[in-house]
Design a protein around this motif. Structure first.
Motif, PDB file in Angstrom:
ATOM      1  N   VAL A  29       0.862  -1.105  -0.081  1.00 40.18           N
ATOM      2  CA  VAL A  29      -0.041  -0.163   0.053  1.00 40.18           C
ATOM      3  C   VAL A  29       0.942   1.288   0.221  1.00 40.18           C
ATOM      4  O   VAL A  29       1.777   1.368   0.738  1.00 40.18           O
ATOM      5  N   LYS A  30       0.761   1.920  -1.094  1.00 37.18           N
ATOM      6  CA  LYS A  30       1.801   3.061  -1.275  1.00 37.18           C
ATOM      7  C   LYS A  30       1.658   4.088   0.061  1.00 37.18           C
ATOM      8  O   LYS A  30       0.679   4.488   0.727  1.00 37.18           O
ATOM      9  N   GLY A  31       2.895   4.467   0.742  1.00 36.19           N
ATOM     10  CA  GLY A  31       2.686   5.408   1.757  1.00 36.19           C
ATOM     11  C   GLY A  31       2.886   4.585   3.167  1.00 36.19           C
ATOM     12  O   GLY A  31       2.974   5.184   4.020  1.00 36.19           O
ATOM     13  N   THR A  32       2.966   3.217   3.164  1.00 35.63           N
ATOM     14  CA  THR A  32       2.767   2.415   4.297  1.00 35.63           C
ATOM     15  C   THR A  32       3.695   1.254   4.285  1.00 35.63           C
ATOM     16  O   THR A  32       4.375   1.108   3.311  1.00 35.63           O
ATOM     17  N   THR A  33       3.663   0.476   5.401  1.00 38.45           N
ATOM     18  CA  THR A  33       4.317  -0.630   5.675  1.00 38.45           C
ATOM     19  C   THR A  33       3.439  -1.800   5.215  1.00 38.45           C
ATOM     20  O   THR A  33       3.729  -3.228   5.432  1.00 38.45           O
ATOM     21  N   ILE A  34       2.364  -1.548   5.030  1.00 33.61           N
ATOM     22  CA  ILE A  34       1.161  -2.775   4.656  1.00 33.61           C
ATOM     23  C   ILE A  34       1.474  -3.480   3.273  1.00 33.61           C
ATOM     24  O   ILE A  34       1.529  -2.667   2.366  1.00 33.61           O
ATOM     25  N   GLY A  35       1.778  -4.833   3.197  1.00 35.01           N
ATOM     26  CA  GLY A  35       2.212  -5.259   2.156  1.00 35.01           C
ATOM     27  C   GLY A  35       2.089  -6.738   2.182  1.00 35.01           C
ATOM     28  O   GLY A  35       1.813  -7.362   3.148  1.00 35.01           O
ATOM     29  N   THR A  36       2.503  -7.531   0.959  1.00 31.87           N
ATOM     30  CA  THR A  36       2.426  -8.796   1.071  1.00 31.87           C
ATOM     31  C   THR A  36       3.335  -9.391  -0.162  1.00 31.87           C
ATOM     32  O   THR A  36       3.882  -8.450  -0.982  1.00 31.87           O
ATOM     33  N   ILE A  37       3.416 -10.668  -0.304  1.00 28.51           N
ATOM     34  CA  ILE A  37       4.203 -11.153  -1.431  1.00 28.51           C
ATOM     35  C   ILE A  37       3.685 -12.199  -2.257  1.00 28.51           C
ATOM     36  O   ILE A  37       2.811 -12.960  -1.526  1.00 28.51           O
ATOM     37  N   ALA A  38       3.851 -12.059  -3.545  1.00 28.95           N
ATOM     38  CA  ALA A  38       3.112 -13.031  -4.289  1.00 28.95           C
ATOM     39  C   ALA A  38       3.547 -14.551  -4.004  1.00 28.95           C
ATOM     40  O   ALA A  38       4.748 -14.662  -3.971  1.00 28.95           O
ATOM     41  N   ASP A  39       2.671 -15.286  -4.120  1.00 27.19           N
ATOM     42  CA  ASP A  39       2.843 -16.882  -3.757  1.00 27.19           C
ATOM     43  C   ASP A  39       3.509 -17.383  -5.128  1.00 27.19           C
ATOM     44  O   ASP A  39       3.861 -16.950  -6.024  1.00 27.19           O
ATOM     45  N   LYS A  40       4.089 -18.748  -5.186  1.00 24.65           N
ATOM     46  CA  LYS A  40       4.558 -19.371  -6.327  1.00 24.65           C
ATOM     47  C   LYS A  40       3.712 -19.444  -7.599  1.00 24.65           C
ATOM     48  O   LYS A  40       4.133 -19.612  -8.595  1.00 24.65           O
ATOM     49  N   SER A  41       2.509 -19.158  -7.481  1.00 27.81           N
ATOM     50  CA  SER A  41       1.480 -19.069  -8.509  1.00 27.81           C
ATOM     51  C   SER A  41       1.232 -17.491  -8.909  1.00 27.81           C
ATOM     52  O   SER A  41       0.567 -17.409  -9.676  1.00 27.81           O
ATOM     53  N   GLY A  42       2.049 -16.604  -8.444  1.00 31.02           N
ATOM     54  CA  GLY A  42       1.949 -15.145  -8.638  1.00 31.02           C
ATOM     55  C   GLY A  42       0.745 -14.637  -8.067  1.00 31.02           C
ATOM     56  O   GLY A  42       0.314 -13.476  -8.241  1.00 31.02           O
ATOM     57  N   ASN A  43       0.113 -15.342  -7.162  1.00 29.99           N
ATOM     58  CA  ASN A  43      -1.302 -14.874  -6.384  1.00 29.99           C
ATOM     59  C   ASN A  43      -0.857 -14.122  -5.323  1.00 29.99           C
ATOM     60  O   ASN A  43       0.126 -14.531  -4.595  1.00 29.99           O
ATOM     61  N   PHE A  44      -2.002 -13.217  -4.899  1.00 23.08           N
ATOM     62  CA  PHE A  44      -1.831 -12.582  -3.611  1.00 23.08           C
ATOM     63  C   PHE A  44      -3.019 -12.304  -3.193  1.00 23.08           C
ATOM     64  O   PHE A  44      -3.925 -12.129  -3.750  1.00 23.08           O
ATOM     65  N   SER A  45      -3.069 -11.899  -1.795  1.00 23.10           N
ATOM     66  CA  SER A  45      -4.230 -11.360  -1.194  1.00 23.10           C
ATOM     67  C   SER A  45      -3.779 -10.452  -0.153  1.00 23.10           C
ATOM     68  O   SER A  45      -2.858 -10.794   0.464  1.00 23.10           O
ATOM     69  N   LEU A  46      -4.391  -9.251  -0.097  1.00 20.46           N
ATOM     70  CA  LEU A  46      -3.902  -8.041   0.892  1.00 20.46           C
ATOM     71  C   LEU A  46      -5.098  -7.342   1.646  1.00 20.46           C
ATOM     72  O   LEU A  46      -6.113  -7.164   0.943  1.00 20.46           O
TER      73      LEU A  46
END
Length: 82
Positions: A29-46
């Motif tokens: 999330v721009k301007g924050t430390t809220i984030g995640t990393i895409a899994d081996k299939s390129g998927n993410f949920s945040l």
């Protein structure tokens, strides 16, 4: 962010320019430390604050992309080489 702040879940898939899943791409999330990393299939949920406007997508050797969220909650992002 505060637990009592309204939030929404953003999901998606990160690929390279050849439409191959990009494992380990970072979503913030721009301007924050809220984030995640895409899994081996390129998927993410945040889970993000409801008022979030922009997400940043980046990975080593690829151009960072800034994407306006609006009302959208599902994204497919193709990262391009720098």
């Amino acid at each position: 962010y505060p637990e009592n702040q309204p939030s929404k879940t953003i999901t998606g898939t990160i690929t390279n320019e050849n439409k191959k899943p990009w494992y380990g791409a970072i979503i913030l999330v721009k301007g924050t430390t809220i984030g995640t990393i895409a899994d081996k299939s390129g998927n993410f949920s945040l889970n993000v604050p409801k008022n979030t406007e922009f997400l940043l997508f980046y990975a080593d050797g690829m151009k960072t992309q800034e994407v306006k969220i609006g009302e959208q909650t599902r994204f497919t992002i193709a990262l391009n080489k720098e």
